[in-house]
Design an enzyme around this catalytic site. Structure first.
Site, PDB file in Angstrom:
ATOM      1  N   VAL A  53      -2.869  -6.186  -2.852  1.00 47.82           N
ATOM      2  CA  VAL A  53      -2.482  -5.214  -1.832  1.00 47.82           C
ATOM      3  C   VAL A  53      -2.335  -5.953  -0.516  1.00 47.82           C
ATOM      4  O   VAL A  53      -3.183  -6.780  -0.160  1.00 47.82           O
ATOM      5  CB  VAL A  53      -3.536  -4.095  -1.687  1.00 47.82           C
ATOM      6  CG1 VAL A  53      -3.099  -3.078  -0.644  1.00 47.82           C
ATOM      7  CG2 VAL A  53      -3.801  -3.416  -3.027  1.00 47.82           C
ATOM      8  N   CYS A  54      -1.239  -5.694   0.189  1.00 48.44           N
ATOM      9  CA  CYS A  54      -1.030  -6.263   1.517  1.00 48.44           C
ATOM     10  C   CYS A  54      -1.077  -7.792   1.448  1.00 48.44           C
ATOM     11  O   CYS A  54      -0.480  -8.399   0.555  1.00 48.44           O
ATOM     12  CB  CYS A  54      -2.064  -5.672   2.471  1.00 48.44           C
ATOM     13  SG  CYS A  54      -1.711  -5.877   4.225  1.00 48.44           S
ATOM     14  N   THR A  55      -1.821  -8.428   2.342  1.00 48.09           N
ATOM     15  CA  THR A  55      -1.868  -9.892   2.351  1.00 48.09           C
ATOM     16  C   THR A  55      -2.773 -10.460   1.262  1.00 48.09           C
ATOM     17  O   THR A  55      -2.957 -11.679   1.205  1.00 48.09           O
ATOM     18  CB  THR A  55      -2.315 -10.430   3.721  1.00 48.09           C
ATOM     19  OG1 THR A  55      -3.575  -9.839   4.068  1.00 48.09           O
ATOM     20  CG2 THR A  55      -1.280 -10.108   4.790  1.00 48.09           C
ATOM     21  N   THR A  60       4.416  -7.885   0.220  1.00 47.38           N
ATOM     22  CA  THR A  60       3.192  -8.015   1.006  1.00 47.38           C
ATOM     23  C   THR A  60       3.406  -7.233   2.297  1.00 47.38           C
ATOM     24  O   THR A  60       4.421  -6.543   2.456  1.00 47.38           O
ATOM     25  CB  THR A  60       2.882  -9.496   1.297  1.00 47.38           C
ATOM     26  OG1 THR A  60       1.592  -9.612   1.912  1.00 47.38           O
ATOM     27  CG2 THR A  60       3.921 -10.129   2.217  1.00 47.38           C
TER      28      THR A  60
END
Length: 212
Positions: free
Chosen positions: A97-99, A117
């Site tokens: 998730v995300c970075t 990302t």
């Protein structure tokens, strides 16, 4: 079915908790938080901690790996990338998730793959050999990898994954249980929808949050 979520200092809470709230409701799921050492791990705000029940070296396999992002993804514990690479060999699905995608990249899991990302980390993602897609969720079925865009998209990813792990009716039932029916007050949740002043202000907020 064991679902493992690794934590590290300065992770973003919703990156971990959003998928957790969805996936813990999948029938037969057991969710385990892990970290370099067992015990509380502080999120990026410093105000919230989640307890890791086991150390990384106590876990050598899982069915689903969910890697959250956060400012700490740019300076993770040294043991994390090798551990992710080892665990990935055992999973049905490895997700971020995300970075958190940067951590998968550091573990050489995304080399040559399409991935997503947070929009503010595209260059860092591509430096790991991934091809960035501006999608909310990107499945790479042949490689058992799923990546989600920024923060809240982890909920979307977890619901889509729940359907793969069970069936659509079960995933839809989980969505109903958590009453996930987004109706945001503003339609500015993606870079393409935001004005330049909004994007600039978002970058300021990100910089301030990273320096806390």
């Amino acid at each position: 079915m064991r679902i493992v979520i690794p934590l590290y200092p300065h992770f973003t809470a919703l990156d971990a908790v959003g998928p957790y709230e969805v996936l813990r409701l999948v029938p037969g799921a057991e969710v385990l938080f892990v970290a370099a050492e067992a015990g509380p791990v502080r999120a990026d705000s410093g105000a919230l901690a989640i307890t890791a029940d086991a150390a990384l070296d106590e876990v050598d396999a899982c069915d689903v790996l969910v890697v959250p992002g956060g400012p700490g993804s740019r300076r993770p514990p040294a043991a994390l990338a090798p551990w992710l690479a080892k665990i990935h060999e055992t999973t049905r699905w490895t997700t971020s998730v995300c970075t958190g995608a940067l951590l998968l990249g550091a573990a050489k899991i995304l080399d040559g793959l399409d991935a997503t990302t947070h929009w503010g980390a595209v260059e860092q993602l591509e430096a790991f050999g991934a091809r960035y897609l501006p999608d909310r969720v990107v499945f790479q079925d042949a490689h058992r990898v799923v990546t989600a865009a920024g923060v809240s998209s982890g909920i979307d990813m977890a619901l889509a994954l729940a359907a793969r792990l069970t069936d659509q009716v079960t995933a839809e039932a989980v969505q109903l249980v958590v009453e996930y029916d987004p109706q945001p007050p503003f339609d500015r949740g993606a870079p393409a929808k935001a004005s330049q002043p909004v994007r600039d202000r978002a970058l300021e907020i990100l910089r301030d949050a990273s320096n806390e």
